[in-house]
Design an enzyme around this catalytic site. Structure first.
Site, PDB file in Angstrom:
ATOM      1  CE1 TYR A  20      -7.592  20.973  -3.321  1.00 15.80           C
ATOM      2  CE2 TYR A  20      -8.687  22.814  -4.402  1.00 15.80           C
ATOM      3  CZ  TYR A  20      -8.345  21.481  -4.373  1.00 15.80           C
ATOM      4  OH  TYR A  20      -8.738  20.646  -5.382  1.00 15.80           O
TER       5      TYR A  20
ATOM      6  CG  ASN B 199      -4.555  19.214  -9.586  1.00 18.82           C
ATOM      7  OD1 ASN B 199      -4.313  20.409  -9.670  1.00 18.82           O
ATOM      8  ND2 ASN B 199      -5.792  18.742  -9.476  1.00 18.82           N
TER       9      ASN B 199
ATOM     10  CB  CYS C   3      -6.867  25.821 -11.013  1.00 19.80           C
ATOM     11  SG  CYS C   3      -7.663  25.089  -9.569  1.00 19.80           S
TER      12      CYS C   3
END
Length: 421
Positions: free
Chosen positions: A244, A144, A164
Protein backbone atom coordinates in the site's frame (compact mmCIF):
# COMPACT_ATOMS: atom_id res chain seq x y z
CA UNK A 1 -17.86 -22.58 20.83
CA UNK A 2 -20.15 -20.44 18.68
CA UNK A 3 -18.85 -18.02 16.07
CA UNK A 4 -20.87 -15.64 13.89
CA UNK A 5 -19.75 -14.09 10.62
CA UNK A 6 -21.49 -10.85 9.68
CA UNK A 7 -21.18 -10.59 5.92
CA UNK A 8 -21.31 -14.36 5.63
CA UNK A 9 -22.57 -14.06 2.05
CA UNK A 10 -19.20 -12.71 0.92
CA UNK A 11 -17.31 -14.67 -1.74
CA UNK A 12 -14.44 -14.60 0.81
CA UNK A 13 -16.37 -16.86 3.16
CA UNK A 14 -15.31 -20.27 1.74
CA UNK A 15 -11.70 -19.27 2.48
CA UNK A 16 -12.71 -18.70 6.09
CA UNK A 17 -14.69 -21.95 6.22
CA UNK A 18 -11.72 -23.89 4.87
CA UNK A 19 -9.56 -22.47 7.66
CA UNK A 20 -12.07 -23.40 10.34
CA UNK A 21 -12.25 -26.93 8.92
CA UNK A 22 -8.49 -27.48 8.62
CA UNK A 23 -7.58 -25.86 11.92
CA UNK A 24 -10.31 -27.30 14.12
CA UNK A 25 -7.76 -28.46 16.69
CA UNK A 26 -6.70 -24.83 17.10
CA UNK A 27 -10.24 -23.47 17.18
CA UNK A 28 -12.91 -26.09 18.04
CA UNK A 29 -16.00 -24.46 16.54
CA UNK A 30 -19.23 -26.26 17.42
CA UNK A 31 -21.59 -23.76 15.75
CA UNK A 32 -20.95 -21.28 12.96
CA UNK A 33 -23.62 -18.78 11.89
CA UNK A 34 -23.33 -16.95 8.58
CA UNK A 35 -25.31 -13.68 8.64
CA UNK A 36 -26.16 -11.64 5.56
CA UNK A 37 -29.21 -9.76 4.21
CA UNK A 38 -28.66 -11.22 0.71
CA UNK A 39 -30.68 -14.39 1.29
CA UNK A 40 -30.16 -16.13 -2.05
CA UNK A 41 -26.41 -15.59 -2.05
CA UNK A 42 -26.19 -16.54 1.62
CA UNK A 43 -27.90 -19.90 1.07
CA UNK A 44 -25.56 -20.65 -1.84
CA UNK A 45 -22.47 -20.02 0.25
CA UNK A 46 -23.97 -21.71 3.32
CA UNK A 47 -24.51 -24.89 1.33
CA UNK A 48 -20.92 -24.87 0.09
CA UNK A 49 -19.72 -24.23 3.65
CA UNK A 50 -21.54 -27.32 4.87
CA UNK A 51 -20.02 -29.39 2.09
CA UNK A 52 -16.53 -28.17 2.99
CA UNK A 53 -17.09 -29.12 6.63
CA UNK A 54 -18.44 -32.53 5.60
CA UNK A 55 -15.51 -33.21 3.27
CA UNK A 56 -13.09 -32.59 6.12
CA UNK A 57 -15.23 -34.43 8.70
CA UNK A 58 -15.78 -31.33 10.79
CA UNK A 59 -18.64 -31.97 13.27
CA UNK A 60 -19.64 -28.31 13.61
CA UNK A 61 -23.10 -27.03 12.73
CA UNK A 62 -23.34 -24.31 10.06
CA UNK A 63 -26.51 -22.22 9.89
CA UNK A 64 -27.48 -19.12 7.91
CA UNK A 65 -29.74 -16.21 8.75
CA UNK A 66 -30.58 -12.66 7.77
CA UNK A 67 -31.57 -11.90 11.38
CA UNK A 68 -28.51 -10.26 12.93
CA UNK A 69 -29.80 -10.29 16.52
CA UNK A 70 -30.67 -13.97 16.43
CA UNK A 71 -27.45 -14.87 14.64
CA UNK A 72 -25.12 -13.24 17.15
CA UNK A 73 -27.03 -14.35 20.26
CA UNK A 74 -24.78 -16.50 22.43
CA UNK A 75 -21.75 -16.04 20.18
CA UNK A 76 -18.27 -16.18 21.66
CA UNK A 77 -16.85 -14.12 18.81
CA UNK A 78 -18.31 -12.16 15.91
CA UNK A 79 -16.30 -11.62 12.74
CA UNK A 80 -17.11 -8.57 10.62
CA UNK A 81 -16.44 -8.68 6.87
CA UNK A 82 -18.69 -6.02 5.36
CA UNK A 83 -18.74 -3.98 2.18
CA UNK A 84 -21.40 -1.30 2.43
CA UNK A 85 -22.60 -0.52 -1.07
CA UNK A 86 -21.00 -3.63 -2.53
CA UNK A 87 -18.70 -3.67 -5.53
CA UNK A 88 -20.67 -0.81 -7.10
CA UNK A 89 -19.55 1.53 -4.30
CA UNK A 90 -16.01 0.20 -4.58
CA UNK A 91 -16.02 1.01 -8.29
CA UNK A 92 -16.96 4.60 -7.45
CA UNK A 93 -14.20 4.82 -4.81
CA UNK A 94 -11.68 3.76 -7.44
CA UNK A 95 -12.82 6.13 -10.20
CA UNK A 96 -14.00 9.58 -9.09
CA UNK A 97 -10.74 10.49 -7.26
CA UNK A 98 -8.94 10.04 -10.59
CA UNK A 99 -10.96 12.98 -11.95
CA UNK A 100 -8.95 15.15 -9.54
CA UNK A 101 -5.62 13.50 -10.33
CA UNK A 102 -5.64 11.50 -7.08
CA UNK A 103 -5.28 7.79 -6.56
CA UNK A 104 -8.55 5.85 -6.67
CA UNK A 105 -8.36 3.09 -4.06
CA UNK A 106 -10.87 1.62 -1.62
CA UNK A 107 -8.87 2.13 1.58
CA UNK A 108 -6.31 4.82 0.76
CA UNK A 109 -6.93 8.48 0.04
CA UNK A 110 -10.32 9.93 -0.84
CA UNK A 111 -11.83 6.56 -1.76
CA UNK A 112 -10.79 5.19 1.60
CA UNK A 113 -12.48 8.09 3.34
CA UNK A 114 -15.69 7.42 1.41
CA UNK A 115 -15.59 3.79 2.53
CA UNK A 116 -15.03 4.84 6.16
CA UNK A 117 -17.99 7.23 6.05
CA UNK A 118 -20.28 4.51 4.72
CA UNK A 119 -18.97 1.80 7.02
CA UNK A 120 -18.39 3.18 10.52
CA UNK A 121 -22.06 3.93 11.41
CA UNK A 122 -23.18 0.50 10.19
CA UNK A 123 -20.42 -1.31 12.11
CA UNK A 124 -21.19 0.59 15.31
CA UNK A 125 -24.87 -0.31 15.03
CA UNK A 126 -23.94 -3.97 14.58
CA UNK A 127 -21.56 -3.82 17.54
CA UNK A 128 -24.22 -2.35 19.82
CA UNK A 129 -26.57 -5.18 18.87
CA UNK A 130 -23.80 -7.71 19.54
CA UNK A 131 -23.23 -6.13 22.94
CA UNK A 132 -26.91 -6.50 23.81
CA UNK A 133 -27.20 -10.09 22.57
CA UNK A 134 -23.78 -11.38 23.67
CA UNK A 135 -22.06 -8.91 26.01
CA UNK A 136 -18.96 -11.08 26.44
CA UNK A 137 -18.39 -11.69 22.73
CA UNK A 138 -15.22 -10.49 21.02
CA UNK A 139 -15.56 -8.56 17.77
CA UNK A 140 -12.90 -9.35 15.19
CA UNK A 141 -12.91 -6.69 12.50
CA UNK A 142 -11.68 -7.51 9.01
CA UNK A 143 -13.78 -4.72 7.49
CA UNK A 144 -11.78 -1.98 5.77
CA UNK A 145 -10.55 0.57 6.50
CA UNK A 146 -9.56 -1.61 9.46
CA UNK A 147 -7.65 1.05 11.41
CA UNK A 148 -10.48 3.59 11.38
CA UNK A 149 -13.20 0.98 11.99
CA UNK A 150 -11.26 -0.55 14.90
CA UNK A 151 -10.70 2.89 16.39
CA UNK A 152 -14.46 3.52 16.22
CA UNK A 153 -15.21 0.20 17.93
CA UNK A 154 -12.66 0.69 20.72
CA UNK A 155 -13.71 4.27 21.42
CA UNK A 156 -17.29 3.05 21.79
CA UNK A 157 -16.11 0.59 24.44
CA UNK A 158 -16.45 -2.63 22.47
CA UNK A 159 -14.28 -5.72 22.94
CA UNK A 160 -12.67 -5.47 19.53
CA UNK A 161 -9.47 -6.28 17.69
CA UNK A 162 -8.72 -5.38 14.07
CA UNK A 163 -7.13 -7.84 11.67
CA UNK A 164 -5.41 -7.52 8.29
CA UNK A 165 -3.72 -10.14 6.13
CA UNK A 166 -0.71 -8.05 5.03
CA UNK A 167 1.56 -9.27 7.83
CA UNK A 168 0.72 -12.97 7.49
CA UNK A 169 1.19 -12.61 3.73
CA UNK A 170 4.72 -11.26 4.24
CA UNK A 171 5.43 -13.96 6.81
CA UNK A 172 4.50 -16.71 4.35
CA UNK A 173 6.44 -15.14 1.46
CA UNK A 174 9.55 -14.62 3.53
CA UNK A 175 9.36 -18.14 4.97
CA UNK A 176 9.26 -19.57 1.45
CA UNK A 177 12.22 -17.44 0.34
CA UNK A 178 14.22 -18.41 3.44
CA UNK A 179 13.11 -22.06 3.25
CA UNK A 180 11.88 -22.18 6.84
CA UNK A 181 8.54 -22.93 8.45
CA UNK A 182 6.23 -19.88 8.63
CA UNK A 183 5.91 -20.24 12.40
CA UNK A 184 9.66 -19.57 12.70
CA UNK A 185 9.40 -16.15 11.05
CA UNK A 186 8.75 -13.15 13.31
CA UNK A 187 8.26 -9.74 11.71
CA UNK A 188 9.16 -6.37 13.17
CA UNK A 189 5.94 -5.03 11.64
CA UNK A 190 5.20 -1.40 12.53
CA UNK A 191 2.79 1.31 11.44
CA UNK A 192 -0.91 1.81 10.78
CA UNK A 193 -3.27 -0.44 8.88
CA UNK A 194 -2.26 -0.32 5.19
CA UNK A 195 0.70 1.90 6.13
CA UNK A 196 3.31 -0.47 7.54
CA UNK A 197 6.93 -1.46 7.14
CA UNK A 198 8.79 -4.67 7.96
CA UNK A 199 11.73 -3.24 9.88
CA UNK A 200 13.18 -6.66 10.65
CA UNK A 201 12.70 -10.33 9.87
CA UNK A 202 13.69 -12.71 12.64
CA UNK A 203 13.89 -16.48 12.32
CA UNK A 204 13.23 -18.06 15.67
CA UNK A 205 10.93 -15.52 17.26
CA UNK A 206 11.19 -12.05 18.86
CA UNK A 207 14.74 -11.17 19.82
CA UNK A 208 16.35 -13.52 17.32
CA UNK A 209 18.91 -12.23 14.83
CA UNK A 210 17.52 -9.96 12.11
CA UNK A 211 17.98 -11.60 8.71
CA UNK A 212 16.31 -8.82 6.71
CA UNK A 213 19.64 -7.59 5.24
CA UNK A 214 20.38 -11.10 3.91
CA UNK A 215 16.81 -11.46 2.67
CA UNK A 216 17.05 -8.23 0.67
CA UNK A 217 20.52 -9.06 -0.62
CA UNK A 218 19.52 -12.52 -1.81
CA UNK A 219 15.87 -12.02 -2.77
CA UNK A 220 15.39 -8.27 -3.15
CA UNK A 221 14.36 -8.52 -6.80
CA UNK A 222 11.56 -10.98 -5.98
CA UNK A 223 10.32 -8.90 -3.03
CA UNK A 224 10.40 -5.69 -5.09
CA UNK A 225 8.51 -7.37 -7.93
CA UNK A 226 5.75 -8.43 -5.52
CA UNK A 227 5.47 -4.85 -4.27
CA UNK A 228 5.68 -3.38 -7.78
CA UNK A 229 8.40 -1.03 -6.58
CA UNK A 230 11.95 -0.61 -7.93
CA UNK A 231 14.54 -2.74 -6.17
CA UNK A 232 16.52 0.44 -5.51
CA UNK A 233 13.70 1.76 -3.29
CA UNK A 234 13.99 -1.24 -0.97
CA UNK A 235 17.78 -0.99 -0.90
CA UNK A 236 17.67 2.70 -0.01
CA UNK A 237 14.97 2.28 2.65
CA UNK A 238 16.59 -0.84 4.09
CA UNK A 239 13.14 -2.16 5.01
CA UNK A 240 10.18 -3.77 3.23
CA UNK A 241 7.17 -1.45 2.90
CA UNK A 242 3.63 -2.74 2.58
CA UNK A 243 2.42 -2.76 -1.00
CA UNK A 244 0.00 0.00 0.00
CA UNK A 245 3.01 2.32 0.35
CA UNK A 246 3.20 2.29 -3.45
CA UNK A 247 0.26 4.70 -3.42
CA UNK A 248 2.48 7.15 -1.52
CA UNK A 249 5.94 6.44 -2.93
CA UNK A 250 4.78 6.29 -6.57
CA UNK A 251 1.48 8.17 -6.44
CA UNK A 252 1.59 9.91 -9.82
CA UNK A 253 2.75 6.78 -11.63
CA UNK A 254 -0.09 4.81 -10.03
CA UNK A 255 -2.66 7.44 -11.06
CA UNK A 256 -1.47 7.21 -14.67
CA UNK A 257 -1.61 3.43 -14.51
CA UNK A 258 -5.12 3.38 -13.03
CA UNK A 259 -6.34 5.64 -15.79
CA UNK A 260 -5.16 3.19 -18.45
CA UNK A 261 -6.64 -0.11 -17.26
CA UNK A 262 -9.89 -1.56 -15.89
CA UNK A 263 -10.45 -0.91 -12.20
CA UNK A 264 -9.78 -3.57 -9.61
CA UNK A 265 -13.46 -3.33 -8.65
CA UNK A 266 -14.48 -4.33 -12.18
CA UNK A 267 -12.04 -7.26 -12.09
CA UNK A 268 -13.34 -8.40 -8.71
CA UNK A 269 -16.98 -8.08 -9.78
CA UNK A 270 -16.32 -10.34 -12.77
CA UNK A 271 -14.43 -12.77 -10.55
CA UNK A 272 -17.28 -12.83 -8.04
CA UNK A 273 -19.77 -13.77 -10.74
CA UNK A 274 -17.53 -16.65 -11.74
CA UNK A 275 -17.04 -17.72 -8.13
CA UNK A 276 -20.76 -17.72 -7.41
CA UNK A 277 -21.32 -19.92 -10.45
CA UNK A 278 -18.72 -22.34 -9.10
CA UNK A 279 -20.24 -22.26 -5.61
CA UNK A 280 -23.61 -23.28 -7.08
CA UNK A 281 -22.20 -26.63 -8.21
CA UNK A 282 -23.48 -29.19 -5.67
CA UNK A 283 -20.40 -31.33 -6.34
CA UNK A 284 -18.01 -28.61 -5.17
CA UNK A 285 -16.85 -29.35 -1.62
CA UNK A 286 -13.63 -27.36 -1.35
CA UNK A 287 -12.58 -23.78 -1.99
CA UNK A 288 -11.84 -23.32 -5.71
CA UNK A 289 -8.41 -22.24 -6.95
CA UNK A 290 -9.94 -19.04 -8.37
CA UNK A 291 -10.61 -17.82 -4.84
CA UNK A 292 -6.87 -17.25 -4.36
CA UNK A 293 -7.08 -14.43 -6.92
CA UNK A 294 -9.96 -12.76 -5.08
CA UNK A 295 -7.67 -11.39 -2.38
CA UNK A 296 -7.51 -12.03 1.35
CA UNK A 297 -4.77 -14.66 1.17
CA UNK A 298 -4.24 -16.42 4.53
CA UNK A 299 -7.18 -14.48 5.99
CA UNK A 300 -8.68 -17.64 7.42
CA UNK A 301 -5.51 -18.68 9.22
CA UNK A 302 -5.01 -15.22 10.71
CA UNK A 303 -8.65 -15.17 11.84
CA UNK A 304 -8.44 -18.64 13.39
CA UNK A 305 -5.24 -17.77 15.25
CA UNK A 306 -6.72 -14.54 16.59
CA UNK A 307 -10.01 -16.08 17.68
CA UNK A 308 -8.18 -18.96 19.35
CA UNK A 309 -5.97 -16.57 21.31
CA UNK A 310 -8.89 -14.38 22.43
CA UNK A 311 -11.17 -17.19 23.50
CA UNK A 312 -10.74 -19.34 26.58
CA UNK A 313 -7.81 -21.74 26.36
CA UNK A 314 -6.43 -20.35 23.14
CA UNK A 315 -3.84 -17.81 24.32
CA UNK A 316 -1.51 -16.24 24.88
CA UNK A 317 -0.14 -15.78 21.38
CA UNK A 318 1.86 -13.18 19.48
CA UNK A 319 0.18 -11.83 16.36
CA UNK A 320 0.06 -8.67 14.26
CA UNK A 321 -3.24 -6.91 15.01
CA UNK A 322 -4.82 -3.47 15.10
CA UNK A 323 -5.31 -2.14 18.60
CA UNK A 324 -4.81 0.92 20.79
CA UNK A 325 -1.34 2.47 20.70
CA UNK A 326 -1.12 2.89 24.47
CA UNK A 327 2.29 4.56 24.32
CA UNK A 328 3.87 2.01 21.98
CA UNK A 329 4.62 4.72 19.41
CA UNK A 330 5.31 7.69 21.71
CA UNK A 331 4.69 10.29 19.00
CA UNK A 332 1.04 9.18 18.62
CA UNK A 333 -1.87 9.62 21.07
CA UNK A 334 -2.57 6.63 23.28
CA UNK A 335 -5.96 6.12 21.64
CA UNK A 336 -4.59 5.99 18.11
CA UNK A 337 -4.96 2.53 16.58
CA UNK A 338 -1.71 1.01 15.33
CA UNK A 339 -0.80 -2.23 13.57
CA UNK A 340 2.02 -4.07 15.34
CA UNK A 341 2.92 -7.37 16.93
CA UNK A 342 0.87 -7.82 20.10
CA UNK A 343 0.44 -10.32 22.89
CA UNK A 344 -3.11 -11.63 22.54
CA UNK A 345 -5.06 -13.56 25.18
CA UNK A 346 -8.49 -13.61 26.76
CA UNK A 347 -8.07 -10.05 28.01
CA UNK A 348 -7.35 -8.63 24.56
CA UNK A 349 -4.33 -7.40 22.63
CA UNK A 350 -1.34 -5.64 24.20
CA UNK A 351 1.25 -4.25 21.75
CA UNK A 352 4.82 -5.45 22.14
CA UNK A 353 7.55 -2.85 22.50
CA UNK A 354 9.03 -1.60 19.24
CA UNK A 355 12.27 0.21 18.46
CA UNK A 356 12.19 3.95 17.87
CA UNK A 357 10.75 4.57 14.43
CA UNK A 358 12.93 6.44 11.93
CA UNK A 359 11.58 9.95 11.17
CA UNK A 360 11.27 8.91 7.52
CA UNK A 361 8.48 6.54 8.57
CA UNK A 362 7.27 8.22 11.78
CA UNK A 363 6.41 11.42 9.93
CA UNK A 364 4.08 9.64 7.52
CA UNK A 365 2.53 7.60 10.32
CA UNK A 366 1.81 10.78 12.31
CA UNK A 367 0.31 12.45 9.26
CA UNK A 368 -1.99 9.58 8.35
CA UNK A 369 -2.98 8.96 11.97
CA UNK A 370 -4.11 12.59 12.25
CA UNK A 371 -6.14 12.16 9.06
CA UNK A 372 -7.73 9.00 10.52
CA UNK A 373 -8.81 10.94 13.59
CA UNK A 374 -10.51 13.53 11.40
CA UNK A 375 -11.99 10.80 9.19
CA UNK A 376 -13.53 9.11 12.22
CA UNK A 377 -14.97 12.43 13.40
CA UNK A 378 -16.57 12.90 9.97
CA UNK A 379 -17.94 9.36 10.01
CA UNK A 380 -19.45 9.81 13.47
CA UNK A 381 -20.85 13.33 13.15
CA UNK A 382 -21.17 13.93 9.43
CA UNK A 383 -21.06 17.30 7.73
CA UNK A 384 -19.38 18.58 4.58
CA UNK A 385 -16.82 20.64 6.50
CA UNK A 386 -15.59 17.61 8.45
CA UNK A 387 -15.21 15.64 5.21
CA UNK A 388 -13.29 18.54 3.68
CA UNK A 389 -10.94 18.83 6.67
CA UNK A 390 -10.21 15.10 6.65
CA UNK A 391 -9.34 15.26 2.95
CA UNK A 392 -7.22 18.38 3.41
CA UNK A 393 -5.29 16.58 6.16
CA UNK A 394 -4.55 13.52 4.01
CA UNK A 395 -0.96 13.50 2.69
CA UNK A 396 -2.18 12.45 -0.77
CA UNK A 397 -4.46 15.52 -0.97
CA UNK A 398 -3.24 18.44 1.14
CA UNK A 399 -4.37 21.26 -1.20
CA UNK A 400 -7.40 23.46 -0.66
CA UNK A 401 -8.82 23.32 -4.20
CA UNK A 402 -8.14 19.59 -4.49
CA UNK A 403 -9.89 18.88 -1.18
CA UNK A 404 -12.89 20.96 -2.32
CA UNK A 405 -13.25 19.05 -5.57
CA UNK A 406 -12.86 15.67 -3.89
CA UNK A 407 -15.42 16.60 -1.21
CA UNK A 408 -17.99 17.51 -3.85
CA UNK A 409 -17.45 14.22 -5.68
CA UNK A 410 -17.44 12.10 -2.53
CA UNK A 411 -20.77 13.49 -1.38
CA UNK A 412 -22.34 13.24 -4.83
CA UNK A 413 -21.42 9.57 -5.15
CA UNK A 414 -22.36 8.54 -1.60
CA UNK A 415 -25.61 10.36 -0.80
CA UNK A 416 -27.62 7.15 -0.60
CA UNK A 417 -25.30 5.81 2.11
CA UNK A 418 -24.90 8.99 4.20
CA UNK A 419 -28.07 9.93 6.08
CA UNK A 420 -26.78 13.42 6.87
CA UNK A 421 -25.91 14.17 3.22
Amino acid sequence: MKLAVVGGGSTYTPELIDGFARLRDTLPVSELVLIDPAAERLELIGALARRIFARQDHPGLITTTSDLDAGVAGADAVLLQLRIGGQAARLQDETWPLECGCVGQETTGAGGLAKALRTVPVVLDIAERVRRASPDAWIIDFTNPVGIVTRALLRAGHKAVGLCNVAIGFQRKFAALLDVAPAEVHLDHVGLNHLTWELGVRVGGPGSRDVLPELLAGHGDAVAADLRLPRAVLDRLGVVPSYYLRYFYAHDAVVRELGEKPSRAAEVAAMERELLALYADPALDEKPALLAKRGGAFYSEAAVDLAAALLAGGGPAVQVVNTYNGGTLPFLPDDAVIEVQARVDGSGAAPLAVAALDPLFAGLVSHVSAYEDLALDAALRGGRERVFKALLAHPLVGQFDLAEGLTDRLLAHNKEHLAWA
